[in-house]
Structures are given as C-alpha cells and as structure tokens.
Design a protein around this motif. Structure first.
Motif, PDB file in Angstrom:
ATOM      1  N   ALA A  36       8.289  -3.105   4.353  1.00 52.84           N
ATOM      2  CA  ALA A  36       8.636  -1.829   5.328  1.00 52.84           C
ATOM      3  C   ALA A  36       7.576  -0.794   5.591  1.00 52.84           C
ATOM      4  O   ALA A  36       7.402  -0.307   6.724  1.00 52.84           O
ATOM      5  CB  ALA A  36       9.784  -0.849   4.402  1.00 52.84           C
ATOM      6  N   ILE A 106       7.722   7.920   1.726  1.00 57.15           N
ATOM      7  CA  ILE A 106       7.390   6.482   0.776  1.00 57.15           C
ATOM      8  C   ILE A 106       7.522   6.606  -0.532  1.00 57.15           C
ATOM      9  O   ILE A 106       8.111   5.998  -1.326  1.00 57.15           O
ATOM     10  CB  ILE A 106       6.303   5.605   1.372  1.00 57.15           C
ATOM     11  CG1 ILE A 106       6.410   5.245   2.650  1.00 57.15           C
ATOM     12  CG2 ILE A 106       6.188   4.327   0.326  1.00 57.15           C
ATOM     13  CD1 ILE A 106       5.180   4.676   3.465  1.00 57.15           C
ATOM     14  N   PRO A 132      13.265   2.210   1.172  1.00 59.79           N
ATOM     15  CA  PRO A 132      12.804   2.142   2.417  1.00 59.79           C
ATOM     16  C   PRO A 132      13.983   2.805   3.271  1.00 59.79           C
ATOM     17  O   PRO A 132      13.804   3.464   4.373  1.00 59.79           O
ATOM     18  CB  PRO A 132      12.614   0.838   2.897  1.00 59.79           C
ATOM     19  CG  PRO A 132      12.223   0.031   1.771  1.00 59.79           C
ATOM     20  CD  PRO A 132      12.848   0.737   0.562  1.00 59.79           C
TER      21      PRO A 132
END
Length: 184
Positions: A36, A106, A132
C-alpha cells in the motif's frame, strides 16, 4: 499457574512498555502495508518531481521499521541512530522520512523518556502502524466537487477570466490558501 509479576523491569535502567505500545504484525500484514505504501508513492508521484509522498527514503525507512524494528515482544522502538545504521541513511534523512511516513498516516509514534533533574530526556520512540484502510487520504481525494469548482473559478479569475461569484474577502482568503496570491 504462571510466574508472578516482577515488581521491577528485567534489566537495570529499562522501563516497562505499556500493552498499547505493543503491536505484533505478521508477515502478511507487513507485506500489505509495504504494498500500500508503494502504491501511495506511485500514485502521489508527479512527473518532473523527485518522488511522491514518501520518496525513496520513506519507503526504505518504512521497510526497516517493519522488518528490522519490532522485537520479539511486538515493540517497535529502534532509535534514530539504529534506523540510520540499518537503512544506510543519515540521521537527518531518517527523521525527514519518519515525518513523511507519519504525515501519510501510515504510522504514529509515542515519545518515551524520563524526567531527570526537572528535564525531559527522551531515550526512544515507540512506533505503531495503522492498517492501509485507516491512512489519511490525499487532499484531492478528500475535497468535494464543490470546493474544486470554487478553486477552478479562483484560478480563472487569476488568469483574467470571469471573476468568481465569491465576496472579495472570501476570494482573497481562498486564493492565499491555495497559493494563488501571496499572504499578506
């Protein structure tokens, strides 16, 4: 019956890690985060610019955090020096990469340290990763169509086209916000 809880940490000078600072990630979850992140990097890369939202060093530091950072107990808390050595980057580069990774949603970090003689002394940070689906979306994905139309009208006004129907004060504030006029 298990061992009794020890009133002191295992090593002198060490501090217990809170349960919420632990995160065990399996190989599949690590792979999913890295894939991702690479997709985000490709999607946010603009032609003629050096890298996207994370850049090459962000991807490298993220990989290092995911695969070398976590201990067997699920705590990911390497120092900036360790990350720099493991990734082969300068400390300042690692710090900038961590800022970009965190800005993308993240991961987050928890500063850990002690107050010694009235002064905060940090020894490391604990890093926690988001799935993600929880990452922040880009500015263009978060904007509604109405805001895009307003921005387009403001840009047309700058090029000498028809002026926006917005009041002058709102028009100026939006133009400054979007970088069309200097702040001032």
């Amino acid at each position: 019956m298990g061992m009794p809880a020890s009133p002191r940490p295992a090593r002198a000078g060490s501090v217990r890690v809170a349960a919420w600072q632990r995160q065990r990630l399996g190989d599949a979850e690590r792979r999913r985060i890295m894939e991702a992140a690479r997709r985000l990097e490709r999607r946010s890369h603009l032609p003629g610019l050096h890298g996207g939202a994370l850049r090459r060093t962000g991807i490298l530091v993220l990989w290092t955090l995911l695969y070398r950072g976590p201990s067997r107990h699920g705590v990911c808390d390497p120092s900036i020096g360790q990350l720099a050595a493991w990734s082969g980057c300068a400390r300042s580069t690692v710090q900038l990469a961590l800022q970009r990774i965190e800005a993308a949603g993240i991961m987050g970090h928890v500063r850990r340290g002690l107050v010694v003689a009235g002064r905060w002394c940090q020894w490391t940070s604990a890093y926690l990763f988001a799935s993600p689906e929880q990452w922040t979306v880009s500015d263009t994905e978060a904007r509604s169509a109405e805001v895009s139309v307003v921005k387009k009208k403001a840009q047309e006004g700058r090029r000498g086209g028809e002026r926006s129907a917005l009041p002058a004060a709102e028009y100026a504030a939006l133009a400054v916000k979007w970088g069309l006029l200097p702040a001032g």
